[in-house]
Enzyme design. Structure first.
Site: not given
Length: 289
Positions: A20, A24, A143, A168
């Site tokens: 990724g 970001g 997260s 998520y």
């Protein structure tokens, strides 16, 4: 604790793989680790964009793969093993919020496939080069929303009553459970594994869904961290000598934090490992510890 992530930490001679990494916090982390002297390999889905970002940030090389697809995870890992004899840091950063339920070409719900099975399988496939590097580190971006997650053991792929936030938060809970079980299984190997909360970051994350979710995330972004701020805990766990040998922990703002009670459930961590093995072992060529 260091307040500036990887700044000042010497990474010369170390090989790092960042997923990724084309935008970001992944891009910031990869760029910073390269600036600290690491040989950085990035993974992206779009060939042209991944090549462009690799040049821009000074990455040593790159791999192209859709990490929501297990066969592509295996292929990318095999390509890395063919090129590199050792891996000092694996930064599992790729992830997404998926507004409407989607399945991968292999028939797996997208959030579960990309946010959890990708971490699980890529780490398994890269264990040989990780174990060849003294003091290697696995860093898993989770997260704080894992605190609202629960494992829907009877419907992990949300075939009934899909919820983007539910899927998520479950995947982020899975990241912490996986990290803890991985650490337990790697005890004595010299390879550490830790998870982290990057903070709510002002990136394009979630905007691909359009509609109400994109608008809500856009409004919330007013109060969000920059990419540079959001990357700091990833960088800290990837490069700081302060956490050398620390394993099985959860971090927030470059400090150890206590995860949610459901993330400390050892039986759930072991069960998740078994379930994940069932997913990845459906195809030939997988290796698990």
């Amino acid at each position: 604790m260091a307040a500036n992530g990887g700044a000042g930490n010497d990474m010369k001679g170390k090989t790092v793989l960042v997923t990724g990494a084309t935008n970001g916090i992944g891009k910031v982390a990869a760029r910073t680790l390269a600036s600290l002297g690491a040989r950085v390999v990035i993974v992206g889905r779009d060939p042209a964009k991944t090549a462009e970002v690799a040049r821009e940030i000074g990455a040593d090389s790159y791999l192209v793969a859709d990490l929501s697809v297990m066969s592509e995870v295996r292929r990318a890992a095999a390509e890395f093993r063919d090129r590199e004899p050792r891996l000092d840091v694996l930064l599992n950063n790729a992830g997404a919020v998926v507004g409407r339920r989607q399945e991968t070409p292999e028939g797996v719900e997208m959030t579960w496939a990309l946010n959890h099975l990708n971490y699980f399988l890529l780490t398994q496939e890269l264990l040989p080069p990780l174990q060849a590097a003294p003091g290697a580190r696995v860093v898993n971006v989770s997260s704080s929303v894992h605190t609202s997650g629960r494992m829907r053991w009877d419907d992990l792929e949300f075939r009934r009553g899909y919820s983007a936030i539910g899927a998520y938060s479950q995947s982020k809970l899975a990241n912490v459970l996986f990290t803890r079980e991985l650490s337990r299984r790697l005890s004595g190997s010299g390879v550490s594994a830790n998870a982290l909360h990057p903070g709510f970051v002002r990136t394009g994350f979630g905007h691909n869904n359009g509609g109400l979710m994109s608008r809500v995330i856009g409004l919330m972004s007013t109060f969000a961290l920059s990419d540079e701020q959001g990357a700091q805990t990833s960088l800290y766990l990837a490069s700081s000598p302060e956490v050398q040998g620390v394993s099985g922990r959860y971090f927030d703002r470059q400090q150890e934090a206590k995860p949610a009670p459901q993330a400390l459930d050892d039986a759930a961590a072991a069960r998740l490992w078994s379930v994940s093995e069932e997913y990845v072992n459906r195809a030939e060529g997988s290796r698990t510890i």
